[in-house]
Design a protein around this motif. Structure first.
Motif, PDB file in Angstrom:
ATOM      1  N   HIS A  63      50.799  45.926  38.382  1.00 31.87           N
ATOM      2  CA  HIS A  63      50.853  46.894  39.478  1.00 31.87           C
ATOM      3  C   HIS A  63      51.765  48.000  38.962  1.00 31.87           C
ATOM      4  O   HIS A  63      52.945  47.778  38.738  1.00 31.87           O
ATOM      5  N   GLY A  64      51.224  49.170  38.754  1.00 37.58           N
ATOM      6  CA  GLY A  64      51.977  50.205  38.056  1.00 37.58           C
ATOM      7  C   GLY A  64      52.261  49.714  36.646  1.00 37.58           C
ATOM      8  O   GLY A  64      51.380  49.158  35.984  1.00 37.58           O
ATOM      9  N   GLN A  65      53.504  49.844  36.248  1.00 39.15           N
ATOM     10  CA  GLN A  65      53.856  49.366  34.904  1.00 39.15           C
ATOM     11  C   GLN A  65      54.361  47.928  34.920  1.00 39.15           C
ATOM     12  O   GLN A  65      54.560  47.322  33.880  1.00 39.15           O
ATOM     13  N   ASP A  66      54.618  47.396  36.116  1.00 39.10           N
ATOM     14  CA  ASP A  66      55.178  46.050  36.210  1.00 39.10           C
ATOM     15  C   ASP A  66      54.071  44.993  36.152  1.00 39.10           C
ATOM     16  O   ASP A  66      52.914  45.297  36.408  1.00 39.10           O
ATOM     17  N   GLU A  67      54.469  43.787  35.808  1.00 35.11           N
ATOM     18  CA  GLU A  67      53.501  42.689  35.796  1.00 35.11           C
ATOM     19  C   GLU A  67      53.943  41.605  36.778  1.00 35.11           C
ATOM     20  O   GLU A  67      55.138  41.464  37.060  1.00 35.11           O
ATOM     21  N   PHE A  68      52.966  40.859  37.277  1.00 37.54           N
ATOM     22  CA  PHE A  68      53.225  39.828  38.285  1.00 37.54           C
ATOM     23  C   PHE A  68      52.512  38.539  37.897  1.00 37.54           C
ATOM     24  O   PHE A  68      51.363  38.572  37.475  1.00 37.54           O
ATOM     25  N   LEU A  69      53.230  37.433  38.077  1.00 34.80           N
ATOM     26  CA  LEU A  69      52.653  36.115  37.799  1.00 34.80           C
ATOM     27  C   LEU A  69      52.528  35.368  39.130  1.00 34.80           C
ATOM     28  O   LEU A  69      53.483  35.337  39.909  1.00 34.80           O
ATOM     29  N   VAL A  70      51.370  34.800  39.376  1.00 36.33           N
ATOM     30  CA  VAL A  70      51.162  34.063  40.621  1.00 36.33           C
ATOM     31  C   VAL A  70      51.029  32.577  40.290  1.00 36.33           C
ATOM     32  O   VAL A  70      50.217  32.204  39.436  1.00 36.33           O
ATOM     33  N   THR A  71      51.846  31.754  40.940  1.00 36.36           N
ATOM     34  CA  THR A  71      51.767  30.297  40.717  1.00 36.36           C
ATOM     35  C   THR A  71      51.716  29.601  42.070  1.00 36.36           C
ATOM     36  O   THR A  71      51.981  30.218  43.114  1.00 36.36           O
ATOM     37  N   SER A  72      51.402  28.315  42.040  1.00 35.58           N
ATOM     38  CA  SER A  72      51.397  27.565  43.297  1.00 35.58           C
ATOM     39  C   SER A  72      52.836  27.408  43.790  1.00 35.58           C
ATOM     40  O   SER A  72      53.774  27.370  42.996  1.00 35.58           O
ATOM     41  N   ASP A  73      52.981  27.332  45.112  1.00 38.05           N
ATOM     42  CA  ASP A  73      54.306  27.194  45.723  1.00 38.05           C
ATOM     43  C   ASP A  73      54.745  25.735  45.599  1.00 38.05           C
ATOM     44  O   ASP A  73      54.093  24.835  46.127  1.00 38.05           O
ATOM     45  N   ALA A  74      55.851  25.505  44.892  1.00 34.50           N
ATOM     46  CA  ALA A  74      56.289  24.125  44.636  1.00 34.50           C
ATOM     47  C   ALA A  74      57.192  23.583  45.736  1.00 34.50           C
ATOM     48  O   ALA A  74      57.506  22.388  45.741  1.00 34.50           O
ATOM     49  N   GLY A  75      57.627  24.443  46.650  1.00 34.60           N
ATOM     50  CA  GLY A  75      58.480  23.932  47.729  1.00 34.60           C
ATOM     51  C   GLY A  75      59.459  24.974  48.218  1.00 34.60           C
ATOM     52  O   GLY A  75      59.595  26.038  47.634  1.00 34.60           O
ATOM     53  N   PRO A  76      60.155  24.638  49.326  1.00 36.38           N
ATOM     54  CA  PRO A  76      60.955  25.662  50.019  1.00 36.38           C
ATOM     55  C   PRO A  76      62.321  25.975  49.415  1.00 36.38           C
ATOM     56  O   PRO A  76      62.848  27.049  49.638  1.00 36.38           O
ATOM     57  N   VAL A  77      62.923  25.036  48.690  1.00 40.52           N
ATOM     58  CA  VAL A  77      64.296  25.292  48.210  1.00 40.52           C
ATOM     59  C   VAL A  77      64.469  24.839  46.762  1.00 40.52           C
ATOM     60  O   VAL A  77      63.795  23.920  46.300  1.00 40.52           O
ATOM     61  N   ASN A  78      65.394  25.497  46.080  1.00 38.87           N
ATOM     62  CA  ASN A  78      65.737  24.986  44.752  1.00 38.87           C
ATOM     63  C   ASN A  78      66.950  24.056  44.874  1.00 38.87           C
ATOM     64  O   ASN A  78      67.580  23.959  45.937  1.00 38.87           O
ATOM     65  N   LEU A  79      67.265  23.394  43.793  1.00 40.88           N
ATOM     66  CA  LEU A  79      68.331  22.379  43.829  1.00 40.88           C
ATOM     67  C   LEU A  79      69.695  22.994  44.172  1.00 40.88           C
ATOM     68  O   LEU A  79      70.504  22.371  44.871  1.00 40.88           O
ATOM     69  N   ALA A  80      69.947  24.206  43.709  1.00 41.20           N
ATOM     70  CA  ALA A  80      71.232  24.848  44.018  1.00 41.20           C
ATOM     71  C   ALA A  80      71.348  25.065  45.526  1.00 41.20           C
ATOM     72  O   ALA A  80      72.397  24.795  46.131  1.00 41.20           O
ATOM     73  N   GLU A  81      70.244  25.512  46.150  1.00 38.66           N
ATOM     74  CA  GLU A  81      70.256  25.729  47.605  1.00 38.66           C
ATOM     75  C   GLU A  81      70.355  24.393  48.350  1.00 38.66           C
ATOM     76  O   GLU A  81      71.079  24.268  49.341  1.00 38.66           O
ATOM     77  N   ASP A  82      69.638  23.409  47.857  1.00 38.61           N
ATOM     78  CA  ASP A  82      69.643  22.081  48.484  1.00 38.61           C
ATOM     79  C   ASP A  82      71.063  21.502  48.492  1.00 38.61           C
ATOM     80  O   ASP A  82      71.542  21.003  49.515  1.00 38.61           O
ATOM     81  N   VAL A  83      71.764  21.604  47.353  1.00 38.01           N
ATOM     82  CA  VAL A  83      73.118  21.047  47.271  1.00 38.01           C
ATOM     83  C   VAL A  83      74.072  21.848  48.170  1.00 38.01           C
ATOM     84  O   VAL A  83      74.932  21.288  48.855  1.00 38.01           O
ATOM     85  N   ALA A  84      73.879  23.180  48.197  1.00 36.54           N
ATOM     86  CA  ALA A  84      74.742  24.008  49.050  1.00 36.54           C
ATOM     87  C   ALA A  84      74.544  23.645  50.526  1.00 36.54           C
ATOM     88  O   ALA A  84      75.495  23.596  51.299  1.00 36.54           O
ATOM     89  N   ARG A  85      73.290  23.378  50.910  1.00 35.46           N
ATOM     90  CA  ARG A  85      73.014  23.089  52.327  1.00 35.46           C
ATOM     91  C   ARG A  85      73.305  21.654  52.711  1.00 35.46           C
ATOM     92  O   ARG A  85      73.850  21.370  53.765  1.00 35.46           O
ATOM     93  N   ARG A 106      67.848  11.512  48.346  1.00 34.62           N
ATOM     94  CA  ARG A 106      68.937  12.326  47.813  1.00 34.62           C
ATOM     95  C   ARG A 106      69.920  11.461  47.025  1.00 34.62           C
ATOM     96  O   ARG A 106      71.139  11.607  47.144  1.00 34.62           O
ATOM     97  N   ARG A 107      69.363  10.572  46.244  1.00 40.23           N
ATOM     98  CA  ARG A 107      70.200   9.729  45.421  1.00 40.23           C
ATOM     99  C   ARG A 107      70.124  10.286  44.010  1.00 40.23           C
ATOM    100  O   ARG A 107      69.041  10.646  43.533  1.00 40.23           O
ATOM    101  N   LEU A 108      71.261  10.357  43.334  1.00 41.67           N
ATOM    102  CA  LEU A 108      71.299  10.981  42.008  1.00 41.67           C
ATOM    103  C   LEU A 108      70.313  10.335  41.043  1.00 41.67           C
ATOM    104  O   LEU A 108      69.602  11.009  40.303  1.00 41.67           O
ATOM    105  N   GLU A 109      70.263   9.012  41.089  1.00 39.46           N
ATOM    106  CA  GLU A 109      69.390   8.304  40.156  1.00 39.46           C
ATOM    107  C   GLU A 109      67.917   8.656  40.386  1.00 39.46           C
ATOM    108  O   GLU A 109      67.142   8.827  39.439  1.00 39.46           O
TER     109      GLU A 109
END
Ligand SMILES: Nc1ncnc2c1ncn2[C@@H]1O[C@H](COP(=O)(O)OP(=O)(O)O)[C@@H](O)[C@H]1O
Ligand SMILES: [Mg+2]
Length: 473
Positions: A251-273, A289-292
């Motif tokens: 789009h213009g000079q930029d490029e975009f990659l479309v992938t399937s949505d893997a879920g609502p949060v990443n691990l950093a957000e999950d741990v923060a919340r 939510r067990r480390l193992e």
């Protein structure tokens, strides 16, 4: 540079000229004589290195493209801007996100802002980034990733006042099909959006790569990373725990990659919340939510990637996506596959050898896995220092030792092994994936009555921490 006798107001319209590193010398030769003749105040990146830093998109996101900053006589803003735009037509440079562009074919931009650095106090001892208007209005003058204009000034090129802008900066439908529903990440390197494919309602994630940002002579710009990600996702098209490649467009000079949505949060957000992942959750707390459990899921994904010849090279909390019981790994921009990779990685998670850009090895991901799991359970980022690439690993091992002793058992023992030599790390990964964790040394029984298996495991782990803390190759 400040020609004698030029009075510099506290704020006003300024011009920026953007440039790629490769064409910067040419730009300097053209522009400096002209600006000196104009007699205006200006500053410029003093080296290619400084320009590369301005343009990389993470050191100072709002500074991308600001190779030259010009503080013109306010009566000359429009005249000089048009003149420069004409002179520099076709000269390439990354887009300046905080500014408007004089002409779409030219790297000349403008915005209203402070003429002093934020932090210098202004005449009345105020923070210089804040600009006071004639009617008592206030304007936050610090540059961001969008164009902003004080209410009381008129755009010298378009004659517009704020709020009179026509089209929004980013369209609501990208690539003809994808309706943007939410922004996930706003970045000078490229935004990431959640969107819906209007043809069939599929939820997707769209990642933008802005043209000419973070460009190097050998590995191209951010768009190259997007193309690498596409290549690697193609190789992983039947791999569980990895998003599916869906589309790639310009789009213009930029490029975009479309992938399937893997879920609502990443691990950093999950741990923060939701807090850290416990090693031994309360009875009844469930397994999710067990480390193992997290470690086992990630280990299985890594084994699958490695079996297909891919080294991810950027496993880190923000690149792990959590969707209930489902865990995925995202962001393959610098991944290695089929003899090709791009430099990069996340400081503290990437091992020292990756930071030295040594050829990718599966064990690079095991170092990153250990650091990611430690983040999940301690909610602490690796300790880093720019000039000491092995510090994160050494510090992590020292912290493990002080919290869990010389012979850590269970998942912590595995994490320590993931930071060990190649053989130890690979064995640990397989054991984590298979759920075979080191057995804790018994506390009830004296060492002489240890069961043979426990004795063997403890014997092996006894020397482990010591060997692990020796510098990695
Ligand atoms: N396929 C996906 N599904 C769900 N979330 C994603 C997906 N891809 C990326 N994200 C989210 O967007 C963020 C940024 O995407 P990422 O690919 O990591 O871009 P960057 O290269 O800027 O780090 C990730 O940290 C994650 O939270
Ligand atoms: Mg990422």
């Amino acid at each position: 540079m400040c020609p004698d006798g030029v009075p510099l107001p506290d704020h006003g319209w300024k011009l920026h000229v953007s440039s790629r590193s490769a064409t910067y010398s040419e730009l300097v030769e053209k522009l400096v004589p002209l600006l000196l003749a104009e007699g205006c105040v200006f500053k410029l990146a003093r080296s290619h290195q400084v320009l590369d830093r301005l343009n990389n998109g993470y050191s100072a996101p709002a500074s991308v493209g600001k190779a030259f900053t010009i503080y013109p006589d306010q009566r000359r803003v429009r005249g000089l801007g048009l003149e420069l735009a004409e002179l520099l037509r076709g000269h390439p440079g990354p887009r300046v996100l905080s500014d408007r562009r004089v002409d779409q074919d030219s790297p000349v931009y403008y915005r209203y802002g402070p003429f002093r650095k934020a932090g210098d106090s202004g005449a009345r001892g105020r923070f210089a980034a804040r600009i006071d208007g004639p009617g008592g209005e206030e304007f936050e003058g610090r540059a961001g990733l969008h164009y902003e204009q004080p209410a009381w000034v008129v755009d010298p090129f378009t004659g517009q006042r704020p709020g009179e802008e026509s089209a929004p900066e980013e369209p609501a439908v990208l690539g003809h099909h994808y309706r943007v529903v939410e922004g996930i990440l706003e970045s000078a390197r490229g935004n990431v959006y959640r969107a819906v494919d209007q043809r069939d309602g599929t939820k997707v994630v769209i990642k933008q790569a802005r043209a000419l940002v973070d460009e190097t002579a050998t590995s191209g710009d951010i768009r190259m990373r997007l193309r690498n990600e596409r290549r690697v996702l193609h190789a992983l098209k039947d791999c569980p725990g990895v998003p599916r490649f869906l589309d790639h467009f310009r789009h213009g000079q930029d490029e975009f990659l479309v992938t399937s949505d893997a879920g609502p949060v990443n691990l950093a957000e999950d741990v923060a919340r939701n807090g850290p992942y416990p090693i031994d959750p309360h009875p009844g707390a469930g397994d999710r939510r067990r480390l193992e459990t997290l470690g086992r899921r990630l280990a299985r994904i890594l084994l699958d990637l490695h079996a297909r010849g891919v080294v991810m090279r950027d496993l880190a909390p923000k690149n792990v996506v959590i969707d209930g019981d489902r865990v995925s790994v995202v962001d393959f921009g610098v991944a290695g596959y089929d003899g090709l990779h791009l430099p990069g990685g996340t400081h503290g998670y990437a091992p020292a050898r990756q930071r030295r850009d040594e050829p990718p090895l599966d064990t690079d991901d095991l170092h990153a896995l250990a650091m990611t799991l430690l983040f999940a359970t301690w909610h602490m980022r690796p300790v880093t220092r720019e000039d000491d690439s092995d510090l994160p690993r050494e510090h992590a091992l020292r912290a493990i030792r002080s919290a869990h002793g010389e012979e850590p058992a269970g998942v912590i023992g595995i994490i320590a092994d993931l930071l060990g030599d190649e053989h130890t790390a690979r064995t640990a990964l397989r054991r984590l994936a298979a759920g075979e964790l080191p057995i804790p040394p018994t506390t009830e029984s004296p060492p002489t009555t240890e069961s043979p298996r426990t004795a063997e495991v403890s014997g092996a782990t006894r020397t482990r921490i010591r060997t692990r803390t020796e510098p990695s190759r």
